[in-house]
Design an enzyme around this catalytic site. Sequence first.
Site, mmCIF file in Angstrom:
data_model
loop_
_atom_site.group_PDB
_atom_site.id
_atom_site.type_symbol
_atom_site.label_atom_id
_atom_site.label_comp_id
_atom_site.label_asym_id
_atom_site.label_seq_id
_atom_site.Cartn_x
_atom_site.Cartn_y
_atom_site.Cartn_z
ATOM 1 N N LYS A 95 8.063 15.910 74.086
ATOM 2 C CA LYS A 95 8.929 14.736 74.253
ATOM 3 C C LYS A 95 8.266 13.793 75.249
ATOM 4 O O LYS A 95 7.861 14.218 76.342
ATOM 5 C CB LYS A 95 10.297 15.187 74.795
ATOM 6 C CG LYS A 95 11.221 14.067 75.242
ATOM 7 C CD LYS A 95 12.579 14.649 75.624
ATOM 8 C CE LYS A 95 13.576 13.584 76.058
ATOM 9 N NZ LYS A 95 13.388 13.148 77.445
ATOM 10 N N HIS B 33 11.590 8.331 78.327
ATOM 11 C CA HIS B 33 12.513 8.860 79.324
ATOM 12 C C HIS B 33 13.642 7.853 79.616
ATOM 13 O O HIS B 33 14.136 7.752 80.738
ATOM 14 C CB HIS B 33 11.770 9.195 80.612
ATOM 15 C CG HIS B 33 12.173 10.500 81.242
ATOM 16 N ND1 HIS B 33 11.470 11.656 81.076
ATOM 17 C CD2 HIS B 33 13.212 10.833 82.044
ATOM 18 C CE1 HIS B 33 12.045 12.637 81.760
ATOM 19 N NE2 HIS B 33 13.115 12.154 82.359
ATOM 20 N N SER C 3 18.525 20.306 79.601
ATOM 21 C CA SER C 3 17.440 20.031 80.553
ATOM 22 C C SER C 3 17.105 21.254 81.412
ATOM 23 O O SER C 3 17.989 22.029 81.788
ATOM 24 C CB SER C 3 17.866 18.882 81.471
ATOM 25 O OG SER C 3 17.038 18.805 82.599
ATOM 26 N N THR D 182 8.709 18.239 77.978
ATOM 27 C CA THR D 182 8.690 16.817 78.360
ATOM 28 C C THR D 182 7.401 16.500 79.112
ATOM 29 O O THR D 182 7.075 17.156 80.104
ATOM 30 C CB THR D 182 9.919 16.476 79.226
ATOM 31 O OG1 THR D 182 11.086 16.697 78.435
ATOM 32 C CG2 THR D 182 9.891 15.029 79.688
ATOM 33 N N TYR E 46 10.367 21.343 81.690
ATOM 34 C CA TYR E 46 9.378 20.612 82.474
ATOM 35 C C TYR E 46 8.261 21.589 82.775
ATOM 36 O O TYR E 46 8.527 22.753 83.101
ATOM 37 C CB TYR E 46 9.995 20.096 83.779
ATOM 38 C CG TYR E 46 10.767 18.812 83.622
ATOM 39 C CD1 TYR E 46 10.162 17.672 83.095
ATOM 40 C CD2 TYR E 46 12.099 18.728 84.005
ATOM 41 C CE1 TYR E 46 10.867 16.488 82.959
ATOM 42 C CE2 TYR E 46 12.811 17.542 83.867
ATOM 43 C CZ TYR E 46 12.185 16.426 83.345
ATOM 44 O OH TYR E 46 12.882 15.262 83.215
HETATM 45 C C1 LIG Z 1 20.184 10.524 84.423
HETATM 46 C C2 LIG Z 1 19.105 10.939 83.461
HETATM 47 C C3 LIG Z 1 18.514 12.188 83.618
HETATM 48 C C4 LIG Z 1 17.522 12.593 82.701
HETATM 49 N N1 LIG Z 1 16.995 13.848 82.832
HETATM 50 C C5 LIG Z 1 16.069 14.266 81.932
HETATM 51 C C6 LIG Z 1 15.563 15.588 82.003
HETATM 52 O O1 LIG Z 1 15.948 16.384 82.849
HETATM 53 N N2 LIG Z 1 14.629 15.945 81.080
HETATM 54 C C7 LIG Z 1 14.178 15.087 80.113
HETATM 55 O O2 LIG Z 1 13.330 15.452 79.290
HETATM 56 N N3 LIG Z 1 14.664 13.821 80.022
HETATM 57 C C8 LIG Z 1 15.602 13.411 80.892
HETATM 58 N N4 LIG Z 1 16.126 12.153 80.777
HETATM 59 C C9 LIG Z 1 15.694 11.286 79.657
HETATM 60 C C10 LIG Z 1 16.568 11.525 78.430
HETATM 61 O O3 LIG Z 1 16.301 12.785 77.856
HETATM 62 C C11 LIG Z 1 16.318 10.482 77.337
HETATM 63 O O4 LIG Z 1 14.939 10.411 77.079
HETATM 64 C C12 LIG Z 1 16.832 9.088 77.705
HETATM 65 O O5 LIG Z 1 18.007 9.171 78.472
HETATM 66 C C13 LIG Z 1 17.102 8.287 76.440
HETATM 67 O O6 LIG Z 1 17.407 6.978 76.754
HETATM 68 P P1 LIG Z 1 18.896 6.399 76.899
HETATM 69 O O7 LIG Z 1 19.427 6.907 78.188
HETATM 70 O O8 LIG Z 1 18.686 4.947 76.887
HETATM 71 O O9 LIG Z 1 19.696 6.894 75.707
HETATM 72 C C14 LIG Z 1 17.116 11.727 81.657
HETATM 73 C C15 LIG Z 1 17.745 10.485 81.515
HETATM 74 C C16 LIG Z 1 18.734 10.090 82.395
HETATM 75 C C17 LIG Z 1 19.405 8.767 82.176
#
Ligand SMILES: Cc1cc2nc3c(=O)[nH]c(=O)nc-3n(C[C@H](O)[C@H](O)[C@H](O)COP(=O)(O)O)c2cc1C
Length: 407
Positions: free
Chosen positions: A279, A304, A155, A204, A178
């Site tokens: 994404k 997300h 990330s 993203t 981002y």
């Molecule tokens: C705590 C947390 C932080 C996240 N931070 C980012 C991020 O910085 N960038 C991003 O593209 N997605 C982020 N995501 C989304 C994840 O990349 C991903 O799409 C998502 O967690 C998938 O679903 P799941 O948690 O049910 O497996 C984050 C998700 C969580 C739970």
Amino acid sequence: MPDNAVFRALCRRRFLQFLAGSPVLAGAALGAGGRTFGAYQAAPPIGNPGDALDVFDFEAVVRETMPPAHYGYMASGSDDDASLALNREGFARYAIRPRRLVDVRQVDTSVTLFGRRWPSPITLAPVGGQRMFHPDGELAAARAARVDGHLQILSTMSGHSVEDVTEARGGPVWYQLYPQGSLEVARALVARAEAAGSSVIVLTIDLLAGRNMQTSARFARMDTRNCESCHDPENPFGMKPMIAGLDPDVAATMGPNTAVDWDFVRRLRDSVRGRLLIKGVESGEDAAMAVGDAGLDGVIVSNHGGRAAQTGRGTIEALPEVVEAVGGRAPVLVDGGFRRGTDMFKALALGAAAVSIGRPYVWGMGAFGQAGVERVLEIMDAEFRRTMRQAGVTSVDGIDPSYVVRR
Ligand SMILES: Cc1cc2nc3c(=O)[nH]c(=O)nc-3n(C[C@H](O)[C@H](O)[C@H](O)COP(=O)(O)O)c2cc1C
């Protein structure tokens, strides 16, 4: 009067019980740790990673041990968490159609992405600020991914630099970007990631409209710790080495005031030397635009983890229209609610090239650091291999749409 820690634990349990009682969440997202079927087996949380029977066992540990604000931030969806729950429920709408009497002694779970072979279709989704879950954060994830050669997507909001994570992974990671509203900033981040060896950039696009994370806000209210030792109001990005040096006004711009559109993407495309994916795609129209006019190299179907827009549709249900629109021109990855080998199998049958997990490896990390992440990957890989055998398929290429049926 109970002491503070006991009182907080009681509050947390009451609050989780309240959430579990909500009609949307019943048995789905938070309440039973996400197990879709069967009774939630009430057992004490596991004491070491080897005792875990499924990935939800790690969730049960962090539910008890993680500081409430961090747990709430990780667990939260948007609004009433409906999309979060629907990511899980979506899998139940597809069933597997197995073939019997196939020799499945040798099963090859590998996938190829941009000419490189990966032993498993599971990738680690970009999750920001992992030092919130364990002091080693993204380094723990990288070391765990290294063990069996899993792909890691780092990330922008990482708690460790892309250089340090690449070293811990023992090879390049994919770098998630981002847009931050400024093409110059985006280009600088891309250049830094490319210098560290990242040949795939993942932009993203699903947070550009702002979001409403109520569960996160409610849990934060229960947290009585002094947060300013880590969250310095004078230096809000001090714990995020990739953006720490940026003008805070730029670093913070991800909401509706950010001027990011297809033109931004096309101009970014021109300055990315390697592959560029987006994404957060949930429609065939965006997918077609991405791999057509915008010249991108792939898309990730994602909401997300149910924590961006409140769409009311699980990502597994958006996958077929995206696969159809892309028409084999580029790889389609997907994330959101993947917890079981059967979930992975269904996505691959519907045309995904690979899947990502977010929360499951965070649960493993929060519970046991690197060893927890390793065990999460091991469990999901084993479940996927077993599902392939049970379905009578011996290679990922062989998993086609005929292996699933919509219920
Ligand atoms: C705590 C947390 C932080 C996240 N931070 C980012 C991020 O910085 N960038 C991003 O593209 N997605 C982020 N995501 C989304 C994840 O990349 C991903 O799409 C998502 O967690 C998938 O679903 P799941 O948690 O049910 O497996 C984050 C998700 C969580 C739970």
